[in-house]
Design a protein around this motif. Structure first.
Motif, PDB file in Angstrom:
ATOM      1  N   UNK A 299       0.830  -1.213   0.000  1.00  0.00           N
ATOM      2  CA  UNK A 299       0.000   0.000   0.000  1.00  0.00           C
ATOM      3  C   UNK A 299       0.860   1.258   0.000  1.00  0.00           C
ATOM      4  N   UNK A 300       2.143   1.078   0.175  1.00  0.00           N
ATOM      5  CA  UNK A 300       3.052   2.229   0.227  1.00  0.00           C
ATOM      6  C   UNK A 300       3.553   2.519  -1.182  1.00  0.00           C
ATOM      7  N   UNK A 301       3.029   3.578  -1.792  1.00  0.00           N
ATOM      8  CA  UNK A 301       3.410   3.881  -3.163  1.00  0.00           C
ATOM      9  C   UNK A 301       3.772   5.350  -3.305  1.00  0.00           C
ATOM     10  N   UNK A 302       4.589   5.622  -4.342  1.00  0.00           N
ATOM     11  CA  UNK A 302       4.789   7.010  -4.748  1.00  0.00           C
ATOM     12  C   UNK A 302       3.606   7.368  -5.635  1.00  0.00           C
ATOM     13  N   UNK A 303       3.124   8.590  -5.461  1.00  0.00           N
ATOM     14  CA  UNK A 303       1.915   8.964  -6.176  1.00  0.00           C
ATOM     15  C   UNK A 303       2.103  10.341  -6.809  1.00  0.00           C
ATOM     16  N   UNK A 304       1.631  10.482  -8.068  1.00  0.00           N
ATOM     17  CA  UNK A 304       1.735  11.773  -8.764  1.00  0.00           C
ATOM     18  C   UNK A 304       0.463  12.567  -8.496  1.00  0.00           C
ATOM     19  N   UNK A 305       0.238  12.851  -7.234  1.00  0.00           N
ATOM     20  CA  UNK A 305      -1.050  13.437  -6.842  1.00  0.00           C
ATOM     21  C   UNK A 305      -1.328  14.777  -7.520  1.00  0.00           C
ATOM     22  N   UNK A 306      -0.277  15.596  -7.665  1.00  0.00           N
ATOM     23  CA  UNK A 306      -0.514  16.925  -8.252  1.00  0.00           C
ATOM     24  C   UNK A 306      -0.044  16.939  -9.695  1.00  0.00           C
ATOM     25  N   UNK A 307      -0.485  15.938 -10.459  1.00  0.00           N
ATOM     26  CA  UNK A 307       0.068  15.796 -11.810  1.00  0.00           C
ATOM     27  C   UNK A 307      -0.351  16.934 -12.737  1.00  0.00           C
TER      28      UNK A 307
ATOM     29  N   UNK B 109      -5.633   6.160 -15.617  1.00  0.00           N
ATOM     30  CA  UNK B 109      -4.527   5.530 -14.866  1.00  0.00           C
ATOM     31  C   UNK B 109      -3.997   6.484 -13.801  1.00  0.00           C
ATOM     32  N   UNK B 110      -3.328   5.918 -12.805  1.00  0.00           N
ATOM     33  CA  UNK B 110      -2.680   6.728 -11.774  1.00  0.00           C
ATOM     34  C   UNK B 110      -3.671   7.227 -10.750  1.00  0.00           C
ATOM     35  N   UNK B 111      -3.293   8.163  -9.912  1.00  0.00           N
ATOM     36  CA  UNK B 111      -1.973   8.795  -9.894  1.00  0.00           C
ATOM     37  C   UNK B 111      -0.922   7.960  -9.173  1.00  0.00           C
ATOM     38  N   UNK B 112      -1.311   6.830  -8.557  1.00  0.00           N
ATOM     39  CA  UNK B 112      -0.294   6.023  -7.869  1.00  0.00           C
ATOM     40  C   UNK B 112       0.592   5.298  -8.873  1.00  0.00           C
ATOM     41  N   UNK B 113       1.880   5.224  -8.566  1.00  0.00           N
ATOM     42  CA  UNK B 113       2.798   4.427  -9.382  1.00  0.00           C
ATOM     43  C   UNK B 113       2.642   2.973  -8.948  1.00  0.00           C
ATOM     44  N   UNK B 114       1.995   2.199  -9.802  1.00  0.00           N
ATOM     45  CA  UNK B 114       1.673   0.823  -9.413  1.00  0.00           C
ATOM     46  C   UNK B 114       2.613  -0.196 -10.032  1.00  0.00           C
ATOM     47  N   UNK B 115       3.404   0.247 -11.027  1.00  0.00           N
ATOM     48  CA  UNK B 115       4.304  -0.696 -11.692  1.00  0.00           C
ATOM     49  C   UNK B 115       5.216  -1.374 -10.657  1.00  0.00           C
ATOM     50  N   UNK B 116       5.321  -2.708 -10.771  1.00  0.00           N
ATOM     51  CA  UNK B 116       6.065  -3.465  -9.762  1.00  0.00           C
ATOM     52  C   UNK B 116       7.567  -3.195  -9.803  1.00  0.00           C
ATOM     53  N   UNK B 117       8.042  -2.539 -10.862  1.00  0.00           N
ATOM     54  CA  UNK B 117       9.466  -2.238 -10.936  1.00  0.00           C
ATOM     55  C   UNK B 117       9.853  -1.010 -10.123  1.00  0.00           C
ATOM     56  N   UNK B 118       8.855  -0.199  -9.719  1.00  0.00           N
ATOM     57  CA  UNK B 118       9.176   0.995  -8.926  1.00  0.00           C
ATOM     58  C   UNK B 118       9.832   0.559  -7.618  1.00  0.00           C
TER      59      UNK B 118
END
Lengths: 258, 295
Positions: B219-227, B257-266
């Protein structure tokens, strides 16, 4: 330009391209994996199957099983109170990261509680080993009869004196000194049944290069065919000769009664 | 001669430094370096200072003689070789798995792994010198190598990857004696610098590939909230070791899509947060009801 950069790629429009990319990517990936796999395989196979002078800690499983189970964490090394154990480094002949000791440098002191075995988290060092005198780390071999001082007729026998399983693992066997004709030689003799491979003998050999060495058991121990019987052992078991004696008469000339 | 490329290279994060100040433009990088140094430092406390807080190395360890830790990458190879492990290693495996399922598998890569410092260094120098991207090895190569790493023990019964695994060789070397382990460090550095950008961690390393597979539950993700505030400076793409993970989160609004970075490579390294002048990104714990706690 700005618009194109902003616009995300729609996967539906790009299906044909992405399939092609996927296939070539996969083929390349599989190729690299195959290359890496065969490389590692050949490295492992051409490496010495058993490190000759690098003795495994007590309780180590047979080398094949050991290499599959040892997780290379070094907890055995940390538990050793005598700094006997260390982990093989990249530049050393053993399998990198696995524990060993060099008997000539620091031998195993045969702790009664065997902390290294207890510390092993995976069981690569077998917890079935609870009596250190049952350990089989290697086998002492008096490999050089030309320099061993006792073979030269002297009474060195340091290896015998330091052996933690003295008079069982190493005994002194008396024989005749043919050079002088009138002295005895006391030959240090290793008995594999009792030798733990701790390396105290190798460490304390007074020569510049030790005449007695710890070697992997599989390298030095012979094995008789299963059908071999030792007559004198069988005789003791039976309590009587295996075949009725025909030589119960006083020896005379063959074919003639005395 | 190099002035032009130097100026280009050192430009990443400049805007962020100017608007947010040096500290905020390096906040997550500093925290990450602290975590990486702490990982090595705690292990070194024993041999150097006689304080045995944690013994062993990244493959398996024991905290305060009580709590075991086992790397899942190693444990899986042992199992694939057909061998059992004793309970201590299995309990340690459970603890480590639980931790990374919670925070995201590749947190190992950017917050714990010692090789990250090496490859980050190579990436920085590559940007600084303005070097080309190098050979375009697919980022999926690592999954093929991961497959090989797990199949090989099943055939030959040994842990083959451990013969060359730079992660364990370097971490173990730092604690148990380095010897020629620096050759491994130099090789990884040069590979990333001259052969392939983000080459080792982003394309080859099967350990990272396995940790990627542990990521989805986190559940801990980087997110582009203010994209909407993104000014298209591309600094995040330039600094990110896995830049493909950013695009859907940052530019995927039209596609839902987004704003959370969900890609498993992050790797949850947070460098994009640092270098972004308009503060588009943030770390957050995301809950299923769309509520979030910003870190």
């Amino acid at each position: 330009m700005d618009e194109a950069k902003r616009k995300p790629v729609n996967p539906e429009e790009q299906k044909g391209v992405s399939r092609r990319v996927f296939i070539t990517d996969s083929a390349r990936g599989a190729g690299v994996a195959l290359l890496v796999g065969t490389g590692l395989w050949s490295k492992a196979e051409t490496a010495h199957p058993i490190p000759l002078r690098e003795i495994r800690p007590p309780g180590a499983l047979p080398e094949d099983d050991f290499l599959g189970r040892c997780i290379r964490c070094g907890l055995c090394v940390r538990s050793c109170p005598y700094d006997t154990l260390r982990l093989s480094r990249v530049e050393e002949p053993g399998v990198v990261g696995t524990p060993f000791f060099k008997a000539r440098e620091i031998p195993c002191e045969m702790c009664e509680d065997i902390p290294c075995v207890k510390a092993c988290p995976t069981g690569a060092l077998d917890k079935e080993l609870t009596d250190i005198e049952k350990a089989k780390m290697g086998l002492a071999v008096l490999s050089d009869h030309e320099t061993c001082l006792n073979y030269l007729g002297l009474r060195c026998e340091v290896c015998y004196r330091v052996c933690p399983v003295i008079d069982k693992a190493i005994t002194l066997e008396r024989s005749q000194n043919r050079r002088t004709g009138s002295h005895a030689m006391f030959i240090p003799t290793v008995h594999s049944e009792h030798c733990t491979g701790c390396g105290k003998c190798e460490q304390s050999c007074v020569l510049t290069e030790a005449a007695i060495n710890i070697l992997p058991i599989s390298l030095v121990k012979g094995e008789m065919g299963k059908h071999y019987k030792l007559g004198w052992v069988e005789k003791e078991k039976k309590g009587a000769p295996l075949v009725p004696s025909i030589l119960n008469k006083p020896l005379g000339q063959w074919g003639k009664d005395p | 001669m190099k002035m032009g490329t130097l100026a280009k290279g050192s430009g990443v994060g400049k805007a962020a430094r100017e608007t947010k100040g040096w500290y905020l433009a390096h906040k997550w990088l500093l925290l990450r370096r602290f975590s990486q140094v702490l990982t090595i430092g705690l292990f070194l406390l024993g041999p150097l200072a006689g304080v045995w807080f944690i013994e062993g190395n990244l493959n398996a360890s024991l905290i305060l003689d009580k709590v075991p830790l086992t790397d899942p990458f190693l444990a899986l190879q042992v199992w694939m070789s057909g061998r059992e492990m004793e309970s201590q290693a299995v309990i340690g495996l459970g603890i480590v798995l639980g931790f990374y399922l919670l925070v995201g598998g590749r947190v190992f890569c950017s917050w714990v792994c010692p090789i990250n410092i090496v490859t980050d260094g190579a990436a920085w120098l590559r940007r600084f010198l303005g070097l080309p991207k190098g050979v375009g090895l697919s980022r999926n190569t690592r999954y093929w190598i991961l497959a090989a790493v797990f199949v090989l023990p099943a055939i030959g019964g040994q842990l083959y990857w451990e013969l060359i695994n730079p992660v364990s060789i370097v971490h173990r070397g730092l604690i148990f004696g380095f010897g020629l382990s620096w050759v491994v460090v130099v090789m990884v550095f040069l590979f990333d610098l001259l052969v392939s950008s983000d080459g080792w961690c982003g394309r080859i390393c099967p350990m990272g590939a396995m940790y990627s597979l542990l990521t989805p539950a986190s559940r801990l993700r980087v997110s582009a909230v203010k994209r909407q505030q993104c000014n298209d400076c591309l600094d995040c793409f330039k600094v990110c070791p896995e830049p493909h993970v950013i695009n859907p989160a940052l530019k995927g609004e039209e596609l839902g899509l987004g704003p959370n970075i969900l890609n498993i490579n992050c790797t949850n390294c947070g460098r994009c947060i640092d270098v972004c002048a308009p503060n588009v990104f943030e770390f957050a714990i995301n809950f299923s009801d769309n509520s979030r706690i910003k870190l």
